[in-house]
Structure formats: structure tokens, C-alpha cells
Write a protein that holds these residues in place. Structure first.
Motif, PDB file in Angstrom:
ATOM      1  N   PHE A 240      -1.972   1.768  -6.637  1.00  0.00           N
ATOM      2  CA  PHE A 240      -2.957   2.707  -6.085  1.00  0.00           C
ATOM      3  C   PHE A 240      -2.795   2.812  -4.574  1.00  0.00           C
ATOM      4  O   PHE A 240      -2.905   3.904  -3.994  1.00  0.00           O
ATOM      5  N   GLU A 241      -2.552   1.686  -3.928  1.00  0.00           N
ATOM      6  CA  GLU A 241      -2.360   1.712  -2.480  1.00  0.00           C
ATOM      7  C   GLU A 241      -1.096   2.479  -2.118  1.00  0.00           C
ATOM      8  O   GLU A 241      -1.062   3.220  -1.118  1.00  0.00           O
ATOM      9  N   LYS A 242      -0.051   2.345  -2.918  1.00  0.00           N
ATOM     10  CA  LYS A 242       1.183   3.092  -2.662  1.00  0.00           C
ATOM     11  C   LYS A 242       0.953   4.592  -2.794  1.00  0.00           C
ATOM     12  O   LYS A 242       1.517   5.395  -2.041  1.00  0.00           O
ATOM     13  N   VAL A 243       0.132   4.988  -3.760  1.00  0.00           N
ATOM     14  CA  VAL A 243      -0.253   6.396  -3.885  1.00  0.00           C
ATOM     15  C   VAL A 243      -0.928   6.860  -2.594  1.00  0.00           C
ATOM     16  O   VAL A 243      -0.589   7.916  -2.032  1.00  0.00           O
ATOM     17  N   ALA A 244      -1.877   6.068  -2.116  1.00  0.00           N
ATOM     18  CA  ALA A 244      -2.593   6.421  -0.890  1.00  0.00           C
ATOM     19  C   ALA A 244      -1.660   6.490   0.309  1.00  0.00           C
ATOM     20  O   ALA A 244      -1.807   7.362   1.182  1.00  0.00           O
ATOM     21  N   ASN A 245      -0.688   5.585   0.365  1.00  0.00           N
ATOM     22  CA  ASN A 245       0.265   5.591   1.474  1.00  0.00           C
ATOM     23  C   ASN A 245       1.119   6.859   1.475  1.00  0.00           C
ATOM     24  O   ASN A 245       1.437   7.414   2.532  1.00  0.00           O
ATOM     25  N   VAL A 246       1.501   7.327   0.276  1.00  0.00           N
ATOM     26  CA  VAL A 246       2.266   8.574   0.183  1.00  0.00           C
ATOM     27  C   VAL A 246       1.413   9.747   0.646  1.00  0.00           C
ATOM     28  O   VAL A 246       1.889  10.621   1.385  1.00  0.00           O
TER      29      VAL A 246
ATOM     30  N   TRP B  28      -7.631   7.332   1.935  1.00  0.00           N
ATOM     31  CA  TRP B  28      -6.670   6.235   2.023  1.00  0.00           C
ATOM     32  C   TRP B  28      -7.254   4.992   2.683  1.00  0.00           C
ATOM     33  O   TRP B  28      -6.846   3.876   2.359  1.00  0.00           O
ATOM     34  N   ILE B  29      -8.235   5.176   3.552  1.00  0.00           N
ATOM     35  CA  ILE B  29      -8.912   4.004   4.129  1.00  0.00           C
ATOM     36  C   ILE B  29      -9.649   3.237   3.031  1.00  0.00           C
ATOM     37  O   ILE B  29      -9.608   1.999   2.969  1.00  0.00           O
ATOM     38  N   GLU B  30     -10.345   3.974   2.159  1.00  0.00           N
ATOM     39  CA  GLU B  30     -11.093   3.324   1.076  1.00  0.00           C
ATOM     40  C   GLU B  30     -10.164   2.637   0.081  1.00  0.00           C
ATOM     41  O   GLU B  30     -10.438   1.504  -0.348  1.00  0.00           O
ATOM     42  N   VAL B  31      -9.059   3.273  -0.272  1.00  0.00           N
ATOM     43  CA  VAL B  31      -8.135   2.648  -1.217  1.00  0.00           C
ATOM     44  C   VAL B  31      -7.499   1.400  -0.601  1.00  0.00           C
ATOM     45  O   VAL B  31      -7.324   0.377  -1.282  1.00  0.00           O
ATOM     46  N   ASN B  32      -7.175   1.448   0.672  1.00  0.00           N
ATOM     47  CA  ASN B  32      -6.644   0.252   1.337  1.00  0.00           C
ATOM     48  C   ASN B  32      -7.677  -0.871   1.345  1.00  0.00           C
ATOM     49  O   ASN B  32      -7.338  -2.053   1.149  1.00  0.00           O
ATOM     50  N   ARG B  33      -8.941  -0.506   1.541  1.00  0.00           N
ATOM     51  CA  ARG B  33     -10.003  -1.520   1.498  1.00  0.00           C
ATOM     52  C   ARG B  33     -10.108  -2.130   0.108  1.00  0.00           C
ATOM     53  O   ARG B  33     -10.241  -3.356  -0.038  1.00  0.00           O
ATOM     54  N   ILE B  34     -10.051  -1.289  -0.909  1.00  0.00           N
ATOM     55  CA  ILE B  34     -10.123  -1.767  -2.291  1.00  0.00           C
ATOM     56  C   ILE B  34      -8.950  -2.691  -2.589  1.00  0.00           C
ATOM     57  O   ILE B  34      -9.119  -3.748  -3.220  1.00  0.00           O
ATOM     58  N   GLU B  35      -7.770  -2.320  -2.131  1.00  0.00           N
ATOM     59  CA  GLU B  35      -6.584  -3.143  -2.399  1.00  0.00           C
ATOM     60  C   GLU B  35      -6.692  -4.495  -1.702  1.00  0.00           C
ATOM     61  O   GLU B  35      -6.307  -5.525  -2.271  1.00  0.00           O
TER      62      GLU B  35
END
Length: 205
Positions: free
Chosen positions: A190-196, A142-149
Motif C-alpha cells: 500500500f505504501e508503494k502504491v502511495a509512493n507511485v 500519501w501522508i496518511e498511507v505512510n502513517r498507516i504503514e
């Protein structure tokens, strides 16, 4: 470790993994679509097929949710995770569809970069889904997806600045912005997926 006489339904892990792998396939096709003008209609059709496959995966998760007595984590989180994965697919397919419908030709380089970020987010998400079973190694995801977002947000703003710079005709600006918006929405999903996933991990810790 809590003990239950009723085993938890393990099939959700496979279903989520299948859904995420479908997004890897879709973003890869989108990468081809952005660059290969001659095959855009063919590639858009492939994305439509993948969108249908994604819908089937989502419905399979919902059916399993309705028929399972004991789920591996909260029902609301299962529903939310499936819905956001489906949202990504919808936005990716919509972006390609808009390009075809509006007859856009060469797209700004920033859209290729947007797509590359979506491919990275898809791969990262697909790698993470099997880890839901053990809840190990998920923070890096989730850290990586947040960075990507965050990177996608900055790229989107740069693209808007370029679109409004006078380089493009007014009608083309509207068409390109619609496509850019869909790609940005995909990154957000994608970020919402990571947040869940983060929420699930916190509850299970």
C-alpha cells in the motif's frame, strides 16, 4: 497547459478506481475471516475470487497501456501503480490461504489490528484514485498511507516479540509468522502504491 491534438486515454482513472475498490472488498472480507472461524473456508474462497478479479483488472490496465498512444502520465508509473495494487491483493489472499492450509485457530489480537490497518489503507487508497484525474488533494492521501504503514511496522514488531516470547509452540510460531509476514507485505505494498502516486503528482505539477 500543453496542447495535444491526440487526446489522452481517460479510461485509466476508472480502471485504477476499480482495482482499488476491489482491495476495499478484499480487506473487508479479510476482517470477517480473522474473526469468523466457522466460515473461514468460505471467506477464503471469496478472497480467491476477489484475487482473480484483481488479476483481471491488472491485465485490463496492461492491455490498455499497450493499446494507448497517449497516456495520462508516464507509462512506467501506470505499470508500477497497477503492479503494486495487484501485489496488495496477492498478499491479502495469501495470508488467508495460509491460515486455512496450516489449520490455525484463534489468531493473535495483533493480526486483527493488522487487518484493521489494511482496511484503512484500502479505503484511503480507493478514495484517492479518482483524484488522479485532477491531481488535487493527493498529499493528504500519501501522508496518511505512510502513517498507516509506520503503525503497521510497529505492530508487526510487537507481534514478532510476542511470538518469540514462549507463549506459543515452535510450530505455531512458524505458521503465525508466515501469516504476519503476508499482512506486513500488504501494508508495505500500500505504501508503494502511495509512493507511485506521489511520484506521478510531482511529475505532473
Amino acid at each position: 497547459m500543453p496542447f495535444s491534438l491526440t487526446p489522452k486515454d481517460q479510461s485509466f482513472y476508472t480502471l485504477f478506481s476499480d482495482s482499488a475498490q476491489n482491495l476495499v472488498a478484499a480487506t473487508d472480507v479479510l476482517g470477517e475471516f480473522i474473526h469468523d472461524h466457522a466460515r473461514r473456508r468460505e471467506l477464503a474462497d471469496r478472497l480467491r475470487d476477489l484475487e482473480h478479479a484483481g488479476d483481471q483488472s491488472t491485465h485490463a490496465i496492461f492491455r490498455q497501456l499497450n493499446s494507448s498512444f497517449v497516456t495520462p502520465f508516464d507509462r512506467e508509473d501506470i505499470y508500477s501503480l497497477a503492479s503494486h495494487l495487484d501485489d496488495v491483493m496477492d498478499y491479502v489472499e495469501a495470508a488467508a490461504d495460509l491460515v486455512v492450509l496450516t489449520g490455525l485457530g484463534t489468531l493473535p489480537a495483533e493480526m486483527s489490528q493488522q487487518t484493521a490497518l489494511l482496511q484503512r489503507a484500502a479505503e484511503t487508497t480507493a478514495e484517492a484514485m479518482p483524484r488522479l484525474q485532477t491531481m488535487k488533494g493527493l498529499p493528504d492521501y500519501w501522508i496518511e498511507v505512510n502513517r498507516i504503514e509506520n503503525e503497521a511496522d510497529k505492530l508487526y514488531r510487537r507481534l514478532l516479540s510476542r511470538l518469540y516470547s514462549g507463549e506459543f509452540e515452535a510450530l505455531e510460531v512458524l505458521r503465525l509468522k508466515e501469516v504476519a509476514d503476508q499482512l506486513e507485505e500488504a501494508a508495505d505494498a500500500f505504501e508503494k502504491v502511495a509512493n507511485v502516486v506521489e511520484s506521478i503528482a510531482v511529475k505532473e505539477s
